[in-house]
Structures are given as structure tokens and as C-alpha cells.
Design a protein around this motif. Sequence first.
Motif, PDB file in Angstrom:
ATOM      1  N   LYS A   2       0.853  -1.197   0.000  1.00  0.00           N
ATOM      2  CA  LYS A   2       0.000   0.000   0.000  1.00  0.00           C
ATOM      3  C   LYS A   2       0.884   1.241   0.000  1.00  0.00           C
ATOM      4  CE  LYS A   2      -3.819   2.161   2.569  1.00  0.00           C
ATOM      5  NZ  LYS A   2      -4.655   2.104   3.790  1.00  0.00           N
ATOM      6  N   LEU A   3       0.581   2.185  -0.931  1.00  0.00           N
ATOM      7  CA  LEU A   3       1.349   3.430  -0.984  1.00  0.00           C
ATOM      8  C   LEU A   3       0.511   4.532  -1.616  1.00  0.00           C
ATOM      9  CD1 LEU A   3       3.830   3.652  -3.952  1.00  0.00           C
ATOM     10  CD2 LEU A   3       2.162   1.813  -3.797  1.00  0.00           C
ATOM     11  N   SER A   4       0.988   5.754  -1.436  1.00  0.00           N
ATOM     12  CA  SER A   4       0.398   6.921  -2.094  1.00  0.00           C
ATOM     13  C   SER A   4       1.525   7.649  -2.831  1.00  0.00           C
ATOM     14  CB  SER A   4      -0.238   7.869  -1.068  1.00  0.00           C
ATOM     15  OG  SER A   4      -1.255   7.202  -0.351  1.00  0.00           O
ATOM     16  N   ILE A   5       1.231   8.053  -4.071  1.00  0.00           N
ATOM     17  CA  ILE A   5       2.280   8.650  -4.904  1.00  0.00           C
ATOM     18  C   ILE A   5       1.657   9.630  -5.881  1.00  0.00           C
ATOM     19  CG2 ILE A   5       2.152   6.777  -6.631  1.00  0.00           C
ATOM     20  CD1 ILE A   5       5.223   7.014  -6.912  1.00  0.00           C
ATOM     21  N   LYS A   6       2.393  10.665  -6.244  1.00  0.00           N
ATOM     22  CA  LYS A   6       1.889  11.632  -7.214  1.00  0.00           C
ATOM     23  C   LYS A   6       1.827  11.003  -8.608  1.00  0.00           C
ATOM     24  CE  LYS A   6       3.338  15.927  -4.932  1.00  0.00           C
ATOM     25  NZ  LYS A   6       4.279  17.073  -4.975  1.00  0.00           N
ATOM     26  N   ALA A  59      12.184   6.669  -1.854  1.00  0.00           N
ATOM     27  CA  ALA A  59      11.122   6.948  -0.865  1.00  0.00           C
ATOM     28  C   ALA A  59      10.849   8.436  -0.730  1.00  0.00           C
ATOM     29  CB  ALA A  59      11.514   6.347   0.483  1.00  0.00           C
ATOM     30  N   SER A  60      11.869   9.265  -0.965  1.00  0.00           N
ATOM     31  CA  SER A  60      11.700  10.722  -0.847  1.00  0.00           C
ATOM     32  C   SER A  60      10.724  11.279  -1.877  1.00  0.00           C
ATOM     33  CB  SER A  60      13.059  11.420  -0.998  1.00  0.00           C
ATOM     34  OG  SER A  60      13.639  11.103  -2.249  1.00  0.00           O
ATOM     35  N   GLU A  61      10.474  10.528  -2.971  1.00  0.00           N
ATOM     36  CA  GLU A  61       9.554  10.982  -4.010  1.00  0.00           C
ATOM     37  C   GLU A  61       8.182  10.316  -3.892  1.00  0.00           C
ATOM     38  OE1 GLU A  61      11.205  10.811  -7.953  1.00  0.00           O
ATOM     39  OE2 GLU A  61      13.190  11.436  -7.270  1.00  0.00           O
ATOM     40  N   ILE A  62       8.002   9.507  -2.850  1.00  0.00           N
ATOM     41  CA  ILE A  62       6.721   8.832  -2.607  1.00  0.00           C
ATOM     42  C   ILE A  62       6.022   9.525  -1.442  1.00  0.00           C
ATOM     43  CG2 ILE A  62       5.639   6.642  -1.945  1.00  0.00           C
ATOM     44  CD1 ILE A  62       8.044   5.217  -3.243  1.00  0.00           C
ATOM     45  N   ILE A  89      -2.672  12.957  -6.176  1.00  0.00           N
ATOM     46  CA  ILE A  89      -2.171  11.802  -5.428  1.00  0.00           C
ATOM     47  C   ILE A  89      -2.954  10.549  -5.822  1.00  0.00           C
ATOM     48  CG2 ILE A  89      -1.768  10.809  -3.140  1.00  0.00           C
ATOM     49  CD1 ILE A  89      -0.090  13.268  -3.715  1.00  0.00           C
ATOM     50  N   ILE A  90      -2.208   9.489  -6.132  1.00  0.00           N
ATOM     51  CA  ILE A  90      -2.809   8.191  -6.451  1.00  0.00           C
ATOM     52  C   ILE A  90      -2.538   7.235  -5.293  1.00  0.00           C
ATOM     53  CG2 ILE A  90      -2.781   6.209  -8.017  1.00  0.00           C
ATOM     54  CD1 ILE A  90      -1.794   8.075 -10.211  1.00  0.00           C
ATOM     55  N   ILE A 102      -6.904   1.068  -7.141  1.00  0.00           N
ATOM     56  CA  ILE A 102      -6.233   2.322  -7.523  1.00  0.00           C
ATOM     57  C   ILE A 102      -7.252   3.442  -7.391  1.00  0.00           C
ATOM     58  CG2 ILE A 102      -5.001   3.525  -9.373  1.00  0.00           C
ATOM     59  CD1 ILE A 102      -4.545   0.628 -10.554  1.00  0.00           C
ATOM     60  N   THR A 103      -6.990   4.391  -6.498  1.00  0.00           N
ATOM     61  CA  THR A 103      -7.975   5.445  -6.250  1.00  0.00           C
ATOM     62  C   THR A 103      -7.339   6.829  -6.229  1.00  0.00           C
ATOM     63  OG1 THR A 103      -7.734   5.263  -3.841  1.00  0.00           O
ATOM     64  CG2 THR A 103      -9.438   3.912  -4.886  1.00  0.00           C
TER      65      THR A 103
END
Length: 373
Positions: A2-6, A59-62, A89-90, A102-103
Motif C-alpha cells: 500500500k502506498l500513495s504517490i503523485k 522513498a523521498s519521491e513517494i 495523489i494516487i 487504484i484510487t
Amino acid sequence: MKLSIKQKVLMEHLNYVIRGISSKNLIPILNCIKFELSNEGLYLISTDNELAIKSFIPASEIEKIDIQGEMLISGRYIYDIVRKLNNEIINIEEIIDSQVLITTNSSSFKLNCNEVSEFPNIDLEFTGSPILIDEKVFKTTINQTIFATSTQESRPVLTGINFKINDNLMEVTATDSYRLSKKRIVLDSNVQDNIDIIIPSKNLSEIIKLISEDDDKIEIHIFSNKVIFKIRNLIVMTRLINGNYPDTNKLIPETFELKVKVNLDNFYNAIDRASLLTNVEEKNIIKLETKKDIMIISSNIPEIGNVEEKIQIEKNVDSDIKISFSSKYMMDAIKTFDSEEVELSFNGEVKPIIVNYVDNEDLTELILPIRTY
């Protein structure tokens, strides 16, 4: 996992790894992208078994790493979904029944995942002593040679580009047996063992799309059956073509009967116009003739008409030449030069035409003539 990313960050790296997926691949697992998430960041991996691409998002870009893990998603679907989402943010989360959710604030997709264990185990370990070369130099070199590779699978070695390295001299050669392109590069340091390998041109065409024209160095790690390139946060592996590349140095003469200097733009444009009255079926033949300090480029289609172009030239001797060749092959060759003038060298009407820079032979283009006289 599970993650959130631009969206913009993820899309940049999906643009890289999507090139490792072949649209013609009949093995479903090779149409997938592997996601590997850890505290260090996110790896995206793709392969068609001939080419593999591994991209790293630190990780710094996530935005947020909630649960580490691995998953395997259909490459084309995840690529198209992320591409069409807004720049926001995705959230990506693996849920029950081997699905990924995917939200964003306004969109929601569910995709089925594949078994991670079925994905090929790709060895992307490096050697201890890579070859280093500037990104811009490598990209330019491939662009100056790749057009001369063959598309005929009957001679597999000619569908690739030959790399030979001896001490600090790299020779990069491509030929389809009708034309040849050779580039020489002096490396910053000597290579311990002599190198003689053939890299598939279709893989190199994808690799150079991943390369910028910065002054950064590419690391090239060479093995017996593969080459690994390290390009910034990208690792790219390509298989090699087995076989012996022909000794093309024998094809390039050391002496010439006639050398002609000509303005590159004038020469290209004259051939381009003359090619309007040529037939593809007849190999786009045009004729070149010199008379004193004038070069005459001509072509004709009997049922349509003819064209004649004249260009000012400079010769090294008083003799003249009449020769015919494919306008397409000559235009492909002279497009690779970035100078005001080029030098054409001749040994009669049936021997190869050689094109070089006026002041050096770092780049050599060879075109076989077509006998018409």
C-alpha cells in the motif's frame, strides 16, 4: 502492499518500464509490470525475456509508504489508467482476492493481479569494472549507425549493432550488406579485455529513448550473453545476438581514385529533389556525375519525366566519376553528419562510395553503388 504517490512521478517511471513490454508477446506474464515496495522506495520491473527494464523511485519521491510488498499488474492497463488520471495523489493498495485498488479523490479502479512467483527471475547484478561513456555520445552513436542494420531475420547477426573495444577505442558498426555505418569513439580509460559483441538493434532503439542528452555517464556492464546499462535510476538489460559479425574493415578501402568535398545541405537537398522521380521498386536509383567542379545529380521515370540538379564541388584530382546509387540509402547516410561539408570518396563506378567528415574519419558511411552505366 500500500502506498500513495503523485501521478506525475509514477507516470514518469511507467513511461520507462512500458518499453520492456512487447505488444506481440503471447506469454501473459511478460505483459505485466512488477511492483516492489520497500522502505527505500519503489522498483518497477518489466521484461520480454530479451529486454528488461528496472526503474527506481526513491522513498523521498513517494508521498506515503504504508505496507511494503510486491505485486504483478497488467502493464498496459496500469499504464493507461495512470496516464489518464489527473495530476494528483494516487493511492495504490493490494486487496483480497489478488486485486489492486487504484484510487484518487474522484476515480476508482480495480485490477486483477498475477502471481508474483510466475514472473521471471532477472539477474541484474553488475560487474566490477563497467565501461563508462557520456549519455549524449552513446545516444548520438546509436542514431548514427542503427539505420544501417538489417531487418531480415535470415541473417540474425546483421539485425544487431556490433561493438568492438580494444584498449580505449570503441568501434560501433551496423550493416545490412548493402550499406554500412561505422563510428569510432575514444573512451576515457582502457578496457582490460577485448570486447566483440552484437546487441539487437530493436533493443538499442528502446534504450536510447531512455537516455537524455546530459553529460551524465552511462555504465555498461558486459557479460557473455547479455549487457546491463545503468542510466541514472534505471537498469536496463539486453540479451546479445550469438554469432560472428563480418569483418567489415575489409570493405573500407585505404586509398581512393577521387575525393570530392560538397556542401552537406546542398547535396542532401539535391538528392531529396531528385528522388521525387525515382521508383521504390527500382531501389530509388539516382545518378551522380562530376564534370570539373560541378556535380550533376539526376534521375528519371520514363513515363513521367526527369530531373537534373547541379552543385558546386571541390575535387582532389582532375578525374571525373559516373555512378548510381539508392537515394534513400545516401540520404540516410548523410543525415548522420552534423557539419557544413562532407567528403565523398570513389574508386570507380562499381566500388563502394565512402562518406566521411572532411577533417576526420570518426564516422564512416558506406553505400554500395547500383550498376546502370
